[in-house]
Design an enzyme around this catalytic site. Structure first.
Site, PDB file in Angstrom:
ATOM      1  N   SER A  64       2.482   7.150  -7.990  1.00  0.00           N
ATOM      2  CA  SER A  64       1.553   7.819  -7.078  1.00  0.00           C
ATOM      3  C   SER A  64       2.322   8.457  -5.938  1.00  0.00           C
ATOM      4  CB  SER A  64       0.571   6.788  -6.511  1.00  0.00           C
ATOM      5  OG  SER A  64      -0.244   7.360  -5.513  1.00  0.00           O
ATOM      6  N   TYR A  87      -1.067  -1.343  -2.526  1.00  0.00           N
ATOM      7  CA  TYR A  87      -1.060  -0.315  -3.569  1.00  0.00           C
ATOM      8  C   TYR A  87       0.171   0.579  -3.436  1.00  0.00           C
ATOM      9  CZ  TYR A  87      -2.460   3.812  -6.236  1.00  0.00           C
ATOM     10  OH  TYR A  87      -2.486   4.863  -7.125  1.00  0.00           O
TER      11      TYR A  87
END
Length: 201
Positions: A64, A87
């Site tokens: 990401s 995350y």
């Protein structure tokens, strides 16, 4: 005989919003680190002999653009937990692993690259975070398939892509000491599970 030409590590858990409580895996590890990073690390370690035997082969780690440097004094975020941080750290760990593994795989015919497929695709993860999707799943899939199949990437390894464009990840990904720290920690966490991992250790 069995072959494995392409391994795409794509399983993941999102940020689940700012107020999310810290969760742990069955092994007691912070859940996002365990699912987004450690599971792929272990699976890839287990499959490396088959990938090498199938060369030329490719590994694609779906990471990401959301990345935060790993704090090695509190990798499991026991001191101050934040879902977004969990995350972003897990996604950067995937990229450190990608760069590290690319060095280990030089000369084997197996390449490994990572990417941010697209921003806020129309997925369950994005909807659960109550974000209005910006991108289609197809856009992200095209970017992943590019790394998996494009002839222009033959022999190219250890790279990070933003969609279809080669890009730069967070600076920690290019820090050899941080990569080595993560590798040692990861091998300790997966324990004697993998013969390959013992060999690398």
């Amino acid at each position: 005989t069995s072959r494995l030409d392409i391994l795409i590590n794509n399983a993941g858990i999102g940020t689940a919003g700012q107020g999310a409580k810290r969760q742990v895996s069955a092994d007691g590890y912070e859940l996002r680190f365990a699912v987004n990073y450690l599971a792929g690390f272990l699976l890839t370690s287990e499959l490396l002999p088959l990938l090498k035997a199938s060369a030329p082969a490719r590994i694609v780690n779906v990471a990401s653009a959301g990345q935060q440097a790993i704090d090695f004094s509190d990798v499991m975020l026991t001191r101050s937990y934040d879902g977004v941080r969990a995350y972003c750290q897990s996604k950067l760990a995937q990229i450190l692993f990608t760069v590290d593994l690319a060095e280990q795989l030089k000369g084997t015919g197996v390449t490994v690259n990572a990417l941010h497929p697209a921003s806020y695709m129309n997925t369950t993860m994005v909807r659960q975070a109550r974000v209005t999707p910006w991108s289609s799943v197809e856009t992200g899939a095209d970017a992943i398939l590019n790394l998996a199949t494009s002839p222009t990437l033959n022999g190219k390894s250890g790279l990070y892509f933003d969609g279809l464009r080669e890009s730069r990840a967070d600076a920690q990904a290019y820090d050899a000491k941080a990569r080595q720290q993560l590798r040692s920690l990861s091998l300790d966490l997966i324990g004697p599970a993998s013969p390959t991992s013992k060999e690398q250790h």
